[in-house]
Design an enzyme around this catalytic site. Structure first.
Site, PDB file in Angstrom:
ATOM      1  N   ASP A 177      76.394   9.760  44.184  1.00 50.45           N
ATOM      2  CA  ASP A 177      77.122   8.996  45.189  1.00 50.45           C
ATOM      3  C   ASP A 177      76.173   7.871  45.563  1.00 50.45           C
ATOM      4  O   ASP A 177      75.158   8.117  46.223  1.00 50.45           O
ATOM      5  CB  ASP A 177      77.444   9.865  46.411  1.00 50.45           C
ATOM      6  CG  ASP A 177      78.272   9.107  47.437  1.00 50.45           C
ATOM      7  OD1 ASP A 177      77.900   7.964  47.771  1.00 50.45           O
ATOM      8  OD2 ASP A 177      79.284   9.645  47.914  1.00 50.45           O
ATOM      9  N   HIS A 178      76.468   6.662  45.116  1.00 45.72           N
ATOM     10  CA  HIS A 178      75.434   5.624  45.227  1.00 45.72           C
ATOM     11  C   HIS A 178      75.089   5.302  46.684  1.00 45.72           C
ATOM     12  O   HIS A 178      74.030   4.765  46.959  1.00 45.72           O
ATOM     13  CB  HIS A 178      75.779   4.384  44.393  1.00 45.72           C
ATOM     14  CG  HIS A 178      76.777   3.476  45.022  1.00 45.72           C
ATOM     15  ND1 HIS A 178      78.115   3.726  44.993  1.00 45.72           N
ATOM     16  CD2 HIS A 178      76.639   2.311  45.701  1.00 45.72           C
ATOM     17  CE1 HIS A 178      78.756   2.761  45.617  1.00 45.72           C
ATOM     18  NE2 HIS A 178      77.878   1.875  46.065  1.00 45.72           N
ATOM     19  N   HIS A 240      81.660   8.243  50.005  1.00 45.45           N
ATOM     20  CA  HIS A 240      80.646   7.425  50.670  1.00 45.45           C
ATOM     21  C   HIS A 240      80.674   7.559  52.202  1.00 45.45           C
ATOM     22  O   HIS A 240      79.647   7.796  52.834  1.00 45.45           O
ATOM     23  CB  HIS A 240      80.818   5.947  50.315  1.00 45.45           C
ATOM     24  CG  HIS A 240      80.901   5.670  48.843  1.00 45.45           C
ATOM     25  ND1 HIS A 240      80.172   6.388  47.931  1.00 45.45           N
ATOM     26  CD2 HIS A 240      81.598   4.754  48.135  1.00 45.45           C
ATOM     27  CE1 HIS A 240      80.440   5.911  46.708  1.00 45.45           C
ATOM     28  NE2 HIS A 240      81.308   4.929  46.815  1.00 45.45           N
TER      29      HIS A 240
HETATM   30  C1  BG6 Z   1      82.518   2.121  44.834  1.00 45.07           C
HETATM   31  C2  BG6 Z   1      83.999   1.914  44.940  1.00 45.07           C
HETATM   32  O1  BG6 Z   1      82.227   3.498  44.774  1.00 45.07           O
HETATM   33  O2  BG6 Z   1      81.882   1.547  45.955  1.00 45.07           O
HETATM   34  C3  BG6 Z   1      84.314   0.435  45.028  1.00 45.07           C
HETATM   35  O3  BG6 Z   1      84.647   2.482  43.806  1.00 45.07           O
HETATM   36  C4  BG6 Z   1      83.543  -0.209  46.139  1.00 45.07           C
HETATM   37  O4  BG6 Z   1      85.707   0.219  45.201  1.00 45.07           O
HETATM   38  C5  BG6 Z   1      82.063   0.149  46.063  1.00 45.07           C
HETATM   39  O5  BG6 Z   1      83.694  -1.613  46.027  1.00 45.07           O
HETATM   40  C6  BG6 Z   1      81.333  -0.320  47.292  1.00 45.07           C
HETATM   41  O6  BG6 Z   1      79.972  -0.160  47.115  1.00 45.07           O
HETATM   42  P1  BG6 Z   1      78.920  -1.067  47.906  1.00 45.07           P
HETATM   43  O7  BG6 Z   1      77.587  -0.519  47.517  1.00 45.07           O
HETATM   44  O8  BG6 Z   1      79.145  -2.463  47.452  1.00 45.07           O
HETATM   45  O9  BG6 Z   1      79.241  -0.883  49.356  1.00 45.07           O
END
Ligand code: BG6
Length: 503
Positions: A177-178, A240
């Site tokens: 989960d980034h 997230h």
């Molecule tokens: C991803 C989603 O996991 O996270 C995307 O699939 C979204 O739709 C993205 O744009 C958002 O990530 P960050 O790091 O730009 O907030």
């Protein structure tokens, strides 16, 4: 301290977008930082026929996502193997290739398998790997990394967990989960548990409510096909945003190790009160962006995007109000929202403190103006902002809000690493702290499922249109205004908000 052993990092779906955009840039950054072991290979696997050289060009030398001059010495670490991922037979090729690389590069039989593939392949690839004995930890460790979505509902997440656990033990499975790789999300734990001043106030006695906003300026871009089957609740909230909520709300773990932290997170997910189906219309507001004009330019509505059905009812915006049923948070509302095509790109947490019990400075306006808020900015302009009331110099006791802030950009000697760098390094070290555990994923779905079911089953629940470039449907304001407060609409800069905003 955990070390980074020699190993082969295998990417399935190597010709895909994520490999070029995130994975290879992150691995290269780790290489430049001296974090990769000397005995290392990156083996790309996908269907497209390509030589090692063509792969190196494609994902490294010609990769525009890698900034600055490239160190050509990284190229020879990259290899490529075309296979049909759905054919058991073809996994013999992988086994032979990996045995040869292990032998030649002394990578000791340690293997990371990263599935950057459509989710339908998640249960299949591990089974095929097992068919060739490639999951066998006998001669070196084996780890499996998967990207979200981890299922589409609690039931499918449970099924996926069972399928994966048939071939890999839970300790070998890393669900990425980034958001957990973001420095600022991790810093939530340090802010709370390394300081004496916040935690004593961090409960229902002093906190009025908590807000989490993850706003994006972009629409669905080229991902309409995927997004239309997912929607904002599955795409951003189930993973997230609930992870961010867990960091804000979990109890202090006994130690800072993976098991202790992940146990507390599970408890937190289990204590979020699911929104009853009959309350969904009131407490879960869904919206979809419609065409508008921003800065003189026409912006498409969601239904006009490629890959999106003309009559789609997929939500590109969601705002929720919910409660956490435990001792600490009883009665404290949590508001979370996320959306595409909003006015700014910003993610932040706002902890909104109660006003003092006795209003000494009786000017009603002043009292309403002073809301002690702690704003934890996840991105961009990462940092922390504390707002408190101060006396306006001069006669009487006029009070106004002032800001005290800390920004990561002030730490000139520190480089904030990209989320993927941190997470890939952790899997190489075998540290699962920042990865989602199977039981937590299922518990998070348990909260999300009733909302999805109500939306799917009750056509009377409204889907609000909002013009692209606005802060979403008005109904989301009504949701929070019941508390006599309003959302803090973030701007690109941490200290700006609402009326004064650089976009
Ligand atoms: C991803 C989603 O996991 O996270 C995307 O699939 C979204 O739709 C993205 O744009 C958002 O990530 P960050 O790091 O730009 O907030």
């Amino acid at each position: 301290m955990l070390t980074t052993d020699p190993h082969i990092f295998v990417i399935f779906g190597a010709s895909g977008d994520l490999t070029r955009r995130k994975l290879v840039p992150a691995l290269y950054a780790l290489y430049k930082g001296g974090f990769l072991p000397e005995n290392f290979a990156l083996l790309g696997i996908s269907r497209t026929e390509m030589s090692d050289e063509a792969f190196r060009r494609e994902v490294f030398f010609d990769n525009e996502h890698i900034q600055g001059a490239k160190d050509a010495r990284f190229g020879p670490y990259l290899f490529y193997q075309p296979i049909d991922t759905l054919k058991q037979e073809d996994y013999k090729k992988i086994r032979a290739r990996m045995a040869e690389l292990d032998e030649r590069l002394q990578t000791k039989g340690n293997h990371v398998f990263y599935l950057s593939t459509p989710p339908s392949l998640y249960p299949k690839i591990p089974a095929f790997l097992a068919g060739e004995g490639l999951n066998n930890s006998g001669g070196g460790w084996k780890r499996l990394v998967i990207e979200k979505p981890f299922g589409y509902s609690r039931e499918s997440a449970r099924k996926l967990n069972q399928e994966l656990q048939q071939y890999f033990e839970e300790g070998q499975i890393f669900r990425i989960d980034h958001y957990l790789g973001k420095e600022t999300v991790q810093n939530l734990l340090v802010t709370r548990f390394a300081n004496g001043i916040f935690e004593p106030l961090w409960n229902r006695n002093y906190i009025h409510h908590v807000e989490v906003t993850a706003a994006e300026q972009i629409g669905v871009e080229k991902r309409g096909g995927y997004y239309d089957r997912s929607g904002a609740l599955r795409d951003m909230v189930q993973n997230h945003l609930l992870q961010v909520v867990a960091h804000v709300a979990m109890e202090p773990p006994i130690t800072a190790d993976a098991a202790a932290i992940r146990n507390e997170k599970l408890k937190l997910f289990q204590s979020i009160r699911p929104i009853a189906k009959e309350d969904v219309a009131r407490y879960a507001i869904r919206g979809q962006y419609i065409a508008s004009t921003i800065g003189g330019e026409k912006v498409k509505g969601y239904r006009e995007e490629d890959g999106v059905a003309e009559d789609s009812i997929t939500e590109t915006y969601v705002a929720l109000k919910f409660y956490i049923d435990n001792w600490r948070w009883a009665g404290v509302p949590f508001y979370i929202r996320t959306g595409k095509c909003l006015p700014a790109k910003a993610t932040e947490v706002v902890v909104y403190f109660k006003s003092p019990p006795h209003h000494l400075f009786r000017n009603e306006q002043d009292i309403m103006n002073v809301n002690n808020q702690l704003i934890i900015r996840i991105q961009p302009d990462e940092g922390l902002l504390l707002q408190f009331g101060m006396k306006v110099p001069g006669a009487g006791f006029q009070v106004k809000n002032v800001n005290m802030d800390f920004r990561y950009s002030g730490l000139t000697e520190e480089v904030v690493p990209e989320a993927y760098e941190r997470l890939l390094l952790d899997v190489m070290k075998g540290d699962p702290t920042l990865y989602a555990r199977g039981d937590s994923v299922e518990a998070a779905w348990q909260f999300v499922d009733p909302i999805l079911e109500a939306w799917a089953g009750d056509p009377s629940i409204k889907l609000y249109g909002y013009p692209a470039g606005t802060w979403g449907p008005d109904a989301a304001n009504v949701l929070i205004e019941g508390e006599k407060v309003s959302w803090r609409n973030p701007c690109a800069h941490l200290t700006d908000a609402d009326n004064y905003c650089e976009l």
